[in-house]
Design an enzyme around this catalytic site. Sequence first.
Site, PDB file in Angstrom:
ATOM      1  N   LYS A   1      -1.997  -1.447  -3.944  1.00  0.00           N
ATOM      2  CA  LYS A   1      -2.938  -0.346  -3.840  1.00  0.00           C
ATOM      3  C   LYS A   1      -2.178   0.974  -3.901  1.00  0.00           C
ATOM      4  O   LYS A   1      -1.177   1.087  -3.178  1.00  0.00           O
ATOM      5  CB  LYS A   1      -3.677  -0.478  -2.504  1.00  0.00           C
TER       6      LYS A   1
ATOM      7  N   LYS B   1       0.850  -1.195   0.000  1.00  0.00           N
ATOM      8  CA  LYS B   1       0.000   0.000   0.000  1.00  0.00           C
ATOM      9  C   LYS B   1       0.884   1.243   0.000  1.00  0.00           C
ATOM     10  O   LYS B   1       1.693   1.441   0.915  1.00  0.00           O
ATOM     11  CB  LYS B   1      -0.902   0.000   1.240  1.00  0.00           C
TER      12      LYS B   1
HETATM   13  C1  PBG Z   1      -6.929   3.434   5.415  1.00  0.00           C
HETATM   14  C2  PBG Z   1      -7.454   3.124   4.071  1.00  0.00           C
HETATM   15  C3  PBG Z   1      -7.397   3.995   2.991  1.00  0.00           C
HETATM   16  C4  PBG Z   1      -8.023   3.353   1.931  1.00  0.00           C
HETATM   17  C5  PBG Z   1      -8.446   2.102   2.366  1.00  0.00           C
HETATM   18  N1  PBG Z   1      -8.065   1.969   3.705  1.00  0.00           N
HETATM   19  C6  PBG Z   1      -6.926   5.386   2.874  1.00  0.00           C
HETATM   20  C7  PBG Z   1      -5.744   5.863   3.555  1.00  0.00           C
HETATM   21  O1  PBG Z   1      -4.752   5.148   3.732  1.00  0.00           O
HETATM   22  O2  PBG Z   1      -5.796   7.019   3.943  1.00  0.00           O
HETATM   23  C8  PBG Z   1      -8.191   3.979   0.583  1.00  0.00           C
HETATM   24  C9  PBG Z   1      -9.175   3.401  -0.321  1.00  0.00           C
HETATM   25  C10 PBG Z   1      -9.622   4.309  -1.401  1.00  0.00           C
HETATM   26  O3  PBG Z   1      -9.090   5.411  -1.622  1.00  0.00           O
HETATM   27  O4  PBG Z   1     -10.564   3.900  -2.074  1.00  0.00           O
HETATM   28  N2  PBG Z   1      -7.178   2.635   6.380  1.00  0.00           N
END
Ligand code: PBG
Length: 321
Positions: free
Chosen positions: A244, A189
């Site tokens: 991601k 991520k």
């Molecule tokens: C954080 C989380 C995020 C997303 C999923 N889980 C955002 C972040 O790290 O701030 C993003 C998913 C999306 O943008 O669709 N727990």
Amino acid sequence: MDQRRIRQNPHIRELTSEVVLTHKKLIQPYFVVDGITHKEPISGLTEVYRETSESLLRQVELDMEKGIRKTLLFGVPKAKKSKEFSFDFVCDQISLLKKNFGKDLFLSVDVCLCSYTESGHCGFVNEEHQCVDNELSVATLAEQALQFAQAGADCVAPSDMMDGRVKAIRTLLDQQKQSSTLIMSYSAKFHSKFYGPFRLAADSAPKSQIKDRSTYQIDPSHFNDAFLSSERDEKEGADILMVKPGLPYLDVLFRLSQSIKKPWAVYEVSGEYAAIELLAEKGLISREQAHLEAWTSFFRAGADMVITYGARHALDWINKN
Ligand code: PBG
């Protein structure tokens, strides 16, 4: 003619294509929010809502009519705190969904603290050292995952990016007789700017002295960090690994899925999904065909499954195009 012979009509294009899209490979995300009385739209994410407990059940039912079986739930509690979080609201939603839809529904649940904390960070902020405390956060994340599993989640999906959380979650789940609960780890991520609409939906933007998530999410330029994190999560017991965001990181998805032989998910995140929606709203592209093209690229790059806000439209769109 040489290459154009296999492009000349839809029959030969279908026969020679290397990706066949199916809604069965897609996961639909949901946001359920405590303390709201009506469902609320989310800027950029057409037809995706911040749901109430009641509207969530109705939406899942509608989506199941569209062939959706695989889901990912994000819960947003009523009040922010700095410690002693309660996961009861989300546990209640899990039990309700399972009571209504049982085994027909594959329910994954996000494990993270960013919607719970006053700071908006994914773990506990250590005020003294101005950092997000890894050990303290991991213990709470494991407890959160356990409660979700006990409430009936089929899969827990840690998105916090603390080190060692997969191991802590797997160990606790196994100790507490939840060994069949899957772990889908956000192993690769990145610290991305494409999470904007999500942070509005989940009310989770960072707002402390520590202004962003760069000390725990992966730097966009670091493939090796994504590789090492994914390799570690695999060793710690993750069943599914994830890249991601999606489109800006297709190279990462390709290289990781070639080298680590685990099921790979890719998350088409809110910002990249919204980008297509906004282009389509401006009349600059075909909404349906652009989404199908993005999904095709994920599978071509090596994904086994795709998390996308458009999953509920897939059956219609695929049949039509
Ligand atoms: C954080 C989380 C995020 C997303 C999923 N889980 C955002 C972040 O790290 O701030 C993003 C998913 C999306 O943008 O669709 N727990």
